[in-house]
Every structure is written in C-alpha cells, then in structure tokens.
Scaffold this active site. Structure first.
Site, PDB file in Angstrom:
ATOM      1  CB  SER A  96      -0.950  -0.487   1.587  1.00 13.98           C
ATOM      2  OG  SER A  96      -2.247  -0.314   0.787  1.00 13.98           O
ATOM      3  CE1 TYR A 199      -5.205   2.028   3.798  1.00 15.46           C
ATOM      4  CE2 TYR A 199      -6.225   0.275   2.453  1.00 15.46           C
ATOM      5  CZ  TYR A 199      -5.423   0.520   2.572  1.00 15.46           C
ATOM      6  OH  TYR A 199      -3.847   1.017   1.708  1.00 15.46           O
ATOM      7  CB  SER A 200     -12.085  -0.120   0.298  1.00 12.90           C
ATOM      8  OG  SER A 200     -12.717  -0.932  -0.386  1.00 12.90           O
ATOM      9  CG  ASN A 201      -6.762  -2.730  -0.915  1.00 14.11           C
ATOM     10  OD1 ASN A 201      -5.697  -1.682  -0.378  1.00 14.11           O
ATOM     11  ND2 ASN A 201      -6.583  -3.753   0.567  1.00 14.11           N
ATOM     12  CB  SER A 371       4.199 -10.509  15.193  1.00 18.76           C
ATOM     13  OG  SER A 371       4.954 -10.294  15.546  1.00 18.76           O
TER      14      SER A 371
END
Length: 390
Positions: A96, A199-201, A371
């Site tokens: 991103s 949030y959206s691609n 993580s």
C-alpha cells in the site's frame, strides 16, 4: 496495498497492505510496550534492526536519511535455503505504499484543473460503481482518496490472499481493474459515502481507472512519467503482470495464518493494481517522501489537501491523534510532532515508512509474516531515529 484483509489495514494502516491490497498482519500495537531486547551493537540503528528480526522477521532492512547522511542496516537472511544476508540495496514489494504515488498523480491532475476532488466516480467511470446499493454518482474523488466512500474492499474476496492453497493456485493469475471492482460490487457498501472511514483497496483501483480516463494513459505510465523519472528513482517499478523482482532482493515468506510459510516472492501482482503493486527500495522511497513532503511534487494547495489528516478511530486507538489524509497517514511521535507515511503489506513483505517536514525519513522493509511484537519493534526504531536530535 496490503493483500490481507482490509479491516486489518487500518487497524494497522497500520499495517497497510495488498497486500497493501490490504494491510496485512495483526493490528499494530502502541509503541508504549516494550520491544524485544536487541543484540549488543555499538550502532543504535543496528540494535533496533536486530530487535525487529528477533521479534520473528525472516529478514529486515532499514534506512534512515537526515539532511546530513543516509545510514542503513540489515539483519536476518535474504533466503532461508542459502542463508544469504539481506542486501542493503534490496528491492521489495511495497504494497500500500503504492497509494501515495497514485494519490500524488491524482492531486497533480487536480492542480492542472483536469480533475476535481468533487468530481463523482460516475462522471469519469459511468456504470462502473453500481448495484447492491452502490452508486458512483454519490461518491467523489476525495472520498476515494480518503477511504470515506464506503465501497467494499475487493481483496476480501480474492482467493490469492486467502491462504497457501489459494495463493499457489492463483499466483500467476492476471486480474483487470474492472474484474477487481466487480468483486466489490457484489457487496453492499459499508456506509453511505462521506459518513465514515473504512480502508478499501477498491478506492485506489478506481482512482487508477480515473487516471487512465483523464489522461489516456495508465496510472503506471503516469507514475513513471510524473514521479519515477523526474526523481531518478532507478529501482522503483510498476511491474504490472510481471511476476519477478529482478534486482537484489530478499525472498518473501508467508504462512497466510497457517503453520508452514512458503516462498511467495514470485507472483503476478495485478490483483493489487493501483492499490499496492509497486516495487521499490529504501533509498528510493526516502527520496520520494522527501520530495513529496518537501513540496517538489505538488503545489501548496494540493499538498495541504493531502496532508490534512482526518482522525480515524482504529488508528487513534493505537496512536492517539493519528489520522488519514488523501493517500497519506499521519502518526504522532512521543517527543512531539509526528510523521507522514503509508505502510504497506503484501504476502511476504511489510513496509513501514516515515517522513518528517524537516527532511528526515525512515524506511523499513521486513520479510516474513509480522506480529504485534514486530510492530512494537518497528515503532521503537522509528521513534528512536526521529526523536533524536542532531
């Protein structure tokens, strides 16, 4: 963009991804926790890089640039079979972190009066956002840039990021932007446009399509002509369907939530498209962010729009005061002030970048699954490097 589920992206825009497609990996944790103990080194940067690797990364590369110098350090291995070291000039998938490049092109077009932030998606892409209550006539370019459109994230339905079997079966599959948006249109919107942030691609795939419609060229061509070539980013690429990383690099590994990681380095990243398909290096990303934040790529009015971050609950829960602008996130620092950046994740690769107004940057590339402890160690490195004086 992250390739993992979108809801994690902002939770970590943290940990953003495509991978970038979605911000991959567990949500990032606040930096107030203790990071893993670092090995003994005289070099503080090397200590922090070692701490990230000790938290579970396969390989780590970090580069810090100030007005006076650039300093890099690496830890772990580039290949678990050969145990070769991570190259200091490694190329990697940035997920991103592709989005600020795309947003910059969009805002340049706004500055050229070829496009407006208030233009609707339907104006440029009639009939593309439609069905299941989705209506492109109600969604603006600004809302795409800021993830306030409410459009479903197509990556949640992409089998290539659903697990090891899905990745292996689809790693060479080519997706068109129209196919990706169509996946999203099978679902109702998260909320009415402008009434929330999710949030959206899909938003950035649509922005790539709008760039094509406005200019007559692909988003990748425009990024190369407007940003990569002028800044001399010799190791930054828009690979399209090309599946390899040709330059020096570390292999990427992911278990997709299972017990056994696989090598995911080679793959057709058209599934990420304008949301997260690019390749770069720590030094090229540093040069890009210094040019962007320094006002060399956008006129003052457009840069101000990009930097005007709106508080986002998922981010603020981790970093109080953090927010998202038009293709850039803002994160506070414990010493005061803060930094701009856009993390990115794709299977096997995690990118964290940070840029301050005074020209300091930190860029970190991690291979392997991340993580909470990995993110704690990343936060500690960024804070150490950006809060020190001199």
């Amino acid at each position: 963009m992250s390739i993992r589920p979108t809801h994690r992206v902002i939770a970590a825009l943290a940990v953003v991804a495509i991978s970038g497609l979605t911000l991959a990996g567990p949500a990032a944790a606040a930096s107030t926790g203790a990071a893993p103990a670092a090995k003994e080194h005289a070099d503080p940067l090397q200590q922090q890089v070692d701490a990230i690797q000790a938290a579970g990364a396969v390989g780590v590369l970090a580069s810090v640039t100030t007005p006076r110098r650039t300093h890099s350090a690496a830890a772990g291995v580039a290949d678990t079979t050969t145990s070769a070291p991570v190259p200091l000039d490694a190329e990697f998938r940035i997920g991103s972190a592709t989005k600020p490049f795309v947003a910059t092109v969009v805002l340049q077009l706004v500055g050229e009066h070829r496009l407006s932030l208030s233009d609707t998606v339907a104006h440029w892409l009639p009939g593309v956002v439609d069905g299941n209550g989705n209506d492109g006539a109600r969604i603006t370019v600004r809302e795409l840039l800021q993830h306030s459109s409410g459009i479903y994230d197509y990556l949640r339905d992409a089998p290539v990021v659903a697990g090891v079997a899905g990745f292996e079966a689809n790693r060479m599959r080519t997706y068109t932007p129209q196919e990706l948006v169509a996946l999203a249109m099978q679902h109702p919107a998260y909320f009415a446009p402008g009434t929330g942030v999710a949030y959206s691609n899909t938003n950035y795939v649509l922005l790539g399509m709008i760039i094509d419609r406005v200019t007559g060229h692909s988003w990748a061509d425009e990024v190369r002509a407007r940003i990569i070539a002028p800044l001399g980013l010799r190791h930054t690429r828009t690979p399209g369907t090309y599946p390899f990383i040709d330059g020096p690099h570390a292999e990427g590994y992911s278990a997709f939530g299972g017990p056994d990681p696989i090598d995911v380095t080679v793959g057709n990243v058209s599934v990420a498209d304008a949301a997260g398909s690019m390749i770069s290096t720590t030094r090229d990303l540093s040069r890009f962010y210094r040019a962007l934040i320094g006002g060399r790529l956008l006129a003052p009015a457009q840069l101000a729009e990009m930097e005007a971050a709106v508080p986002v609950a998922q981010l603020s829960a981790i970093w109080p005061g953090a927010g998202y602008g038009l293709g850039l996130a803002w994160f506070p620092l414990p010493c005061g002030g803060g930094y701009y950046g856009h993390p990115g994740d794709v299977p096997g690769y995690h990118t964290w970048d940070a840029a301050t107004r005074d020209g300091r940057t930190v860029v970190i590339s991690i291979t392997g699954d991340t993580s909470k402890n990995t993110q704690l160690a990343v936060n500690a490195l960024v804070e150490q490097e950006l809060c020190q004086t001199g």
